[in-house]
Write an enzyme that holds these catalytic residues in place. Structure first.
Site, PDB file in Angstrom:
ATOM      1  N   ASP A 178       1.924  -9.184  -3.270  1.00 22.00           N
ATOM      2  CA  ASP A 178       1.187  -8.041  -3.794  1.00 22.00           C
ATOM      3  C   ASP A 178       0.377  -7.434  -2.654  1.00 22.00           C
ATOM      4  OD1 ASP A 178      -0.309  -6.201  -5.137  1.00 22.00           O
ATOM      5  OD2 ASP A 178      -1.127  -7.599  -6.628  1.00 22.00           O
ATOM      6  N   HIS A 179       0.775  -6.234  -2.229  1.00 24.29           N
ATOM      7  CA  HIS A 179       0.148  -5.609  -1.061  1.00 24.29           C
ATOM      8  C   HIS A 179      -1.283  -5.139  -1.357  1.00 24.29           C
ATOM      9  CE1 HIS A 179       0.195  -4.312   2.956  1.00 24.29           C
ATOM     10  NE2 HIS A 179       1.408  -3.781   3.016  1.00 24.29           N
ATOM     11  N   ARG A 180      -1.708  -5.196  -2.611  1.00 23.13           N
ATOM     12  CA  ARG A 180      -3.087  -4.824  -2.909  1.00 23.13           C
ATOM     13  C   ARG A 180      -4.071  -5.794  -2.273  1.00 23.13           C
ATOM     14  NH1 ARG A 180      -3.562  -4.619  -9.238  1.00 23.13           N
ATOM     15  NH2 ARG A 180      -2.513  -6.634  -8.913  1.00 23.13           N
TER      16      ARG A 180
END
Length: 464
Positions: free
Chosen positions: A435-437
């Site tokens: 998850d690049h968040r």
């Protein structure tokens, strides 16, 4: 119907373990229900006589809906207000011994403790003295004078194979029908033989489905939606429904990215061979996955965000203390992810032991909610299907998922300079979905590289 504790709103009643008119004690098992992820037994919160069963086997029941009415002898039976599982304080400390089907069908009055013990049927003595005493097999009862005795797994298999249990001869204790009896009945039907155990007029699996498992055939079973019978519709339920909701939620909320790396894992394969030959690992499931689990835990010491999660409600990134490894597994019920809890504290022997346990119960369809809840990071081994890699959908409560590809012999350049040569090596490709968040590209890449480094040279694990 009690809340199964999985965030679900309904469950299917698989089988009744009692019949109307049976006398039950507190904590006697009333029935088995199947949620989206497990099959559980429901105990009785009351002592009394089963007055009315309000749900039929195979029905889907909403949480909180009544299942059974029990007459406690103090007036007309009414629908229970308390959910199954609630035990009154004055009865909570006393767990009654479960009785066999024979004792339930011929209930005896309850005199003093000593006479009752004398009147109870004698339990069979255990086989070897050193072995644990096995609990008598649980047997389902059908309604009517010609009721059929069969274990729940046998009933489920019979339902999948479309076998009428009334035409199956039981070979278990007291004529109980077992899974083996059902399979033999199915074989007799498919070969056209009667053998007195299966009807020959029962519907056979459609052409093209003969090689599928019973669970897979059940997914394709349904009423034709057109006159030609070329289309079938199946209700979305159980594991498929939960998986669909979870996958859609993950896609809608996470910024998913996938990185890949190819590595020479010949040293890991040598290590696996040594572990298999070690007496300490005798009887355990030892595979490359065992080493992968340990490598992932070690690599997370450098990139702990891989074991974190995004909390929208609080606006925080939550770092988990424990590494609870979820191992994606294809089971008779569909995709399940049993969990190795506290994997960061396990050595290779402990990891192998726990993997052996969860794989066994997953194959036997005996996973309970505690076996697959609370995961913080997952591993999916698509290599067992011959695939080299994949782009995973990360579980909604996690931030990353490691995919293991097939390990195969490939040409690989070893040495350097004038010593370079191409030799066959054990090579695999891995991918990491994250998850690049909350996981930056540098962190995801570092983690994946560290895992590959440990697998290429297990001695480097001493540096973590």
């Amino acid at each position: 119907m009690p809340d199964p504790g999985e965030g679900l709103t309904e469950a299917e009643l698989v089988s009744w373990r009692v019949a109307e008119g049976d006398t039950v004690a507190i904590n006697d098992v009333l029935c088995e229900v199947e949620t989206a992820k497990s099959i559980v037994e429901l105990p009785s919160p009351f002592a009394g006589v089963v007055a009315r069963m309000l749900v039929s086997e195979g029905d889907t029941v909403a949480v909180g809906a009544p299942l059974v009415s029990i007459d406690q002898g103090d007036g007309p039976a009414e629908e229970p207000e308390l959910l199954v599982g609630h035990i009154p304080d004055e009865e909570g400390g006393r767990r009654r011994r479960r009785r066999s089907a024979e004792s339930r069908s011929n209930p005896a009055p309850e005199p003093a403790a000593e006479p009752a013990a004398a009147a109870a049927p004698a339990a069979p003595s255990p086989e070897p003295a050193a072995a644990p005493v096995a609990e008598p097999p649980r047997v389902d009862r059908s309604e009517g004078p010609d009721h059929v005795l069969a274990k729940p797994p046998a009933r489920r298999l019979a339902k999948d194979l479309d076998i009428d249990l009334a035409d199956v001869t039981g070979t278990g204790p007291d004529g109980v029908i077992t899974r083996t009896d059902v399979k033999q009945a199915a074989d007799a039907r498919s070969t056209g033989g009667s053998a007195g155990s299966a009807r020959t007029d029962v519907k056979r699996a459609p052409a093209g489905q003969q090689s599928l498992s019973p669970a897979q055939r059940r997914l394709l079973d349904g009423d034709a939606t057109n006159a030609e019978g070329t289309e079938h519709r199946v209700r979305i339920q159980g594991v498929r429904k939960v998986t669909a909701v979870a996958m859609k939620d993950s896609i809608d909320t996470k910024a998913l990215v996938t990185s890949f790396i190819t590595a020479d894992v010949s040293a890991t394969m040598d290590l696996v061979a040594k572990l298999r030959a070690d007496r300490a690992f005798k009887g355990l499931r030892v595979s490359p996955l065992t080493v992968w689990c340990k490598a992932a835990c070690l690599a997370m010491t450098r990139t702990p965000v891989i074991n974190a999660r995004w909390d929208d409600d609080s606006g925080e990134i939550v770092y988990n203390r424990d590494i609870n490894l979820g191992i994606a597994a294809a089971t008779p019920r569909g995709l399940m992810v049993p969990v190795l809890r506290g994997a960061q504290d396990m050595n290779l022997l402990e990891i192998a032991s726990e993997l052996t346990r969860i794989v066994a119960i997953a194959k036997q369809d005996r996973l309970q909610p505690s076996d697959y809840s609370g995961g913080t990071f997952s591993i999916s081994n698509v290599g067992v299907f011959g695939l080299d890699a994949g782009t995973p959908v990360v579980n909604r409560t996690e931030s990353a998922l490691l995919v293991l590809g097939a390990i195969s012999r490939r040409p690989w350049v070893v040495g350097s300079g004038a010593q370079e040569q191409i030799v066959p090596r054990w090579v695999t490709t891995m991918s990491l979905g994250f998850d690049h968040r909350l996981v930056d590209g540098e962190q995801g890449s570092t983690f994946l590289h560290d895992v590959a480094e440990i697998l290429s040279d297990p001695t480097t694990s001493l540096m973590y």
